[in-house]
Design a protein around this motif. Structure first.
Motif: not given
Length: 138
Positions: A98, A101-102, A106-108, A110-111, A114
Motif C-alpha cells: 500500500q 501516504h494514503e 491525512p487526506e488534506r 497527502r498531496s 507526495n
C-alpha cells in the motif's frame, strides 16, 4: 594452372597454422570456461552472503521495539515489522504494497507529502538505497 601436387603441398603447409589457430581457440575456450565458473561461484557466494544479511536484518527488525517500515521509491510499503503493527495498529498483511501516504497521512496533506517525497527521491534517490525515519514511542 597449378598441378594437383602443388595444391596438395599448399594445403599441407596450411595445416600447422590451422592447428595452431585451433589450439589457441581451445585455450581461449578453456580460459573462458574457467572465468565463467569463477563468476558463477562468486555469484553463489554473494547470494549466500545476501541471504545471511537478509536473515540477520529480519531477525533484528522482528525483535526490536522500534517500528520499522521500508518503502520503495513509489511510497509502497515493502516491510512492516511487529513493532510497527503495535504502534500503528495495522498488520503487515493489511499494509503490504500500500502507499504509505494514503495509509498514514491525512487526506488534506497527502498531496504535499507526495510532492516532498517525490522531490526527495529525485534529489537523493540515486545516492541512498534507503533512508530511516524513527517513530518514537512515549
Amino acid at each position: 594452372m597449378r598441378t594437383l601436387t602443388a595444391e596438395a603441398q599448399e594445403q599441407v603447409s596450411k595445416v600447422p597454422r590451422e592447428k595452431k589457430l585451433l589450439e589457441e581457440s581451445l585455450r581461449q575456450s578453456i580460459r573462458l570456461g574457467k572465468l565463467r565458473e569463477k563468476a558463477f561461484n562468486n555469484l553463489i557466494t554473494v547470494e549466500r552472503q545476501l541471504k545471511k544479511s537478509e536473515a540477520r536484518f529480519k531477525s533484528i527488525a522482528m525483535a526490536t521495539r522500534e517500528g520499522i517500515i521500508i518503502i520503495d521509491s513509489e511510497s509502497r510499503i515493502q516491510f512492516w515489522n511487529p513493532a510497527a503493527e503495535k504502534i500503528l495498529g495495522y498488520t503487515s498483511a493489511d499494509v503490504a504494497d500500500q502507499n504509505i501516504h494514503e495509509l498514514l497521512v491525512p487526506e488534506r496533506l497527502r498531496s504535499i507529502a507526495n510532492q516532498h517525497f517525490n522531490r526527495f527521491v529525485v534529489q537523493y534517490g540515486k545516492d541512498f538505497e534507503s533512508w530511516t525515519k524513527h517513530l518514537l514511542t512515549g
